[in-house]
Design a protein around this motif. Structure first.
Motif, PDB file in Angstrom:
ATOM      1  N   ARG A   1      34.868 -63.116 -21.878  1.00 24.14           N
ATOM      2  CA  ARG A   1      33.485 -63.584 -21.931  1.00 24.14           C
ATOM      3  C   ARG A   1      32.574 -62.566 -21.275  1.00 24.14           C
ATOM      4  O   ARG A   1      32.890 -62.023 -20.221  1.00 24.14           O
TER       5      ARG A   1
ATOM      6  N   THR B   1      25.690 -66.302 -22.625  1.00 20.60           N
ATOM      7  CA  THR B   1      27.049 -65.781 -22.639  1.00 20.60           C
ATOM      8  C   THR B   1      27.551 -65.685 -24.065  1.00 20.60           C
ATOM      9  O   THR B   1      27.051 -66.364 -24.964  1.00 20.60           O
ATOM     10  N   ILE B   2      28.558 -64.827 -24.244  1.00 19.02           N
ATOM     11  CA  ILE B   2      29.191 -64.681 -25.541  1.00 19.02           C
ATOM     12  C   ILE B   2      30.674 -64.446 -25.319  1.00 19.02           C
ATOM     13  O   ILE B   2      31.070 -63.654 -24.458  1.00 19.02           O
ATOM     14  N   THR B   3      31.501 -65.170 -26.062  1.00 16.92           N
ATOM     15  CA  THR B   3      32.944 -65.034 -25.905  1.00 16.92           C
ATOM     16  C   THR B   3      33.479 -63.916 -26.789  1.00 16.92           C
ATOM     17  O   THR B   3      32.767 -63.374 -27.642  1.00 16.92           O
TER      18      THR B   3
ATOM     19  N   GLY C   1      35.345 -64.265 -29.133  1.00 19.14           N
ATOM     20  CA  GLY C   1      35.318 -64.748 -30.510  1.00 19.14           C
ATOM     21  C   GLY C   1      33.934 -64.832 -31.098  1.00 19.14           C
ATOM     22  O   GLY C   1      33.770 -65.162 -32.277  1.00 19.14           O
ATOM     23  N   GLY C   2      32.930 -64.551 -30.282  1.00 25.17           N
ATOM     24  CA  GLY C   2      31.563 -64.548 -30.780  1.00 25.17           C
ATOM     25  C   GLY C   2      30.769 -65.812 -30.534  1.00 25.17           C
ATOM     26  O   GLY C   2      29.600 -65.901 -30.935  1.00 25.17           O
ATOM     27  N   SER C   3      31.351 -66.785 -29.862  1.00 22.61           N
ATOM     28  CA  SER C   3      30.604 -68.009 -29.562  1.00 22.61           C
ATOM     29  C   SER C   3      29.578 -67.728 -28.476  1.00 22.61           C
ATOM     30  O   SER C   3      29.883 -67.064 -27.488  1.00 22.61           O
ATOM     31  N   THR C   4      28.377 -68.235 -28.669  1.00 27.49           N
ATOM     32  CA  THR C   4      27.295 -67.973 -27.730  1.00 27.49           C
ATOM     33  C   THR C   4      26.814 -69.246 -27.052  1.00 27.49           C
ATOM     34  O   THR C   4      26.974 -70.358 -27.571  1.00 27.49           O
ATOM     35  N   ASN C   5      26.231 -69.045 -25.889  1.00 30.29           N
ATOM     36  CA  ASN C   5      25.658 -70.138 -25.122  1.00 30.29           C
ATOM     37  C   ASN C   5      24.393 -69.612 -24.452  1.00 30.29           C
ATOM     38  O   ASN C   5      24.388 -68.487 -23.932  1.00 30.29           O
TER      39      ASN C   5
ATOM     40  N   LYS D   1      16.425 -70.320 -25.273  1.00 28.55           N
ATOM     41  CA  LYS D   1      16.868 -70.615 -26.638  1.00 28.55           C
ATOM     42  C   LYS D   1      15.746 -70.353 -27.645  1.00 28.55           C
ATOM     43  O   LYS D   1      14.609 -70.733 -27.437  1.00 28.55           O
TER      44      LYS D   1
ATOM     45  N   THR E   1      18.548 -63.290 -27.806  1.00 30.30           N
ATOM     46  CA  THR E   1      19.782 -63.217 -28.587  1.00 30.30           C
ATOM     47  C   THR E   1      20.767 -62.300 -27.883  1.00 30.30           C
ATOM     48  O   THR E   1      20.444 -61.142 -27.601  1.00 30.30           O
TER      49      THR E   1
ATOM     50  N   SER F   1      24.431 -60.321 -27.919  1.00 27.18           N
ATOM     51  CA  SER F   1      25.398 -59.781 -28.868  1.00 27.18           C
ATOM     52  C   SER F   1      26.301 -58.799 -28.131  1.00 27.18           C
ATOM     53  O   SER F   1      25.976 -58.354 -27.026  1.00 27.18           O
TER      54      SER F   1
END
Length: 117
Positions: free
Chosen positions: A33, A50-52, A54-58, A64, A68, A70
């Motif tokens: 992460r 945050t971004i994992t 796998g590409g999951s974002t929070n 919001k 963005t 990345s």
């Protein structure tokens, strides 16, 4: 020892945009992460996004739709595109790489973002 270096901060007028980058001094395995945090004067450090792996974002509710996050997995680079900046976005922004495998966090030295009216 991995070092993270942020860049892209600066002074911008409200409504403007900035793009932050965070580069690792060397490729680091098992980073599951990555994230951006910020700390305004007199306040605690808070999560921005945050971004994992796998590409999951929070995202924090306050950013919001405007920010963005990345990442470029090939070279362990993290980005934060910040649009429609507000005065309350003024803070020092820190990048973070988290490794559950190694059980540790890596932090950058921070980059100042100042939004003026």
């Amino acid at each position: 020892q991995v070092q993270l270096v942020e860049s892209g901060g600066g002074l911008v007028q409200a409504g403007g945009s900035l793009r932050l980058s965070c580069v690792a001094s060397r490729y680091t395995f098992n980073i599951d992460r990555m994230g951006w945090y910020r700390q305004a004067p007199g306040k605690q450090r808070e999560l921005v996004a945050t971004i994992t792996s796998g590409g999951s974002t929070n995202y924090a509710d306050s950013v919001k739709g405007r920010f963005t996050i990345s990442r470029d997995n090939a070279d362990n680079t993290l980005y934060l595109q910040m649009n429609s900046l507000k005065l309350e976005d003024t803070a020092v922004y820190y990048c973070n790489f988290h490794s559950s495998h190694w059980g540790r966090d890596y932090w950058g030295q921070g980059t100042q973002v100042t939004v003026s009216s």
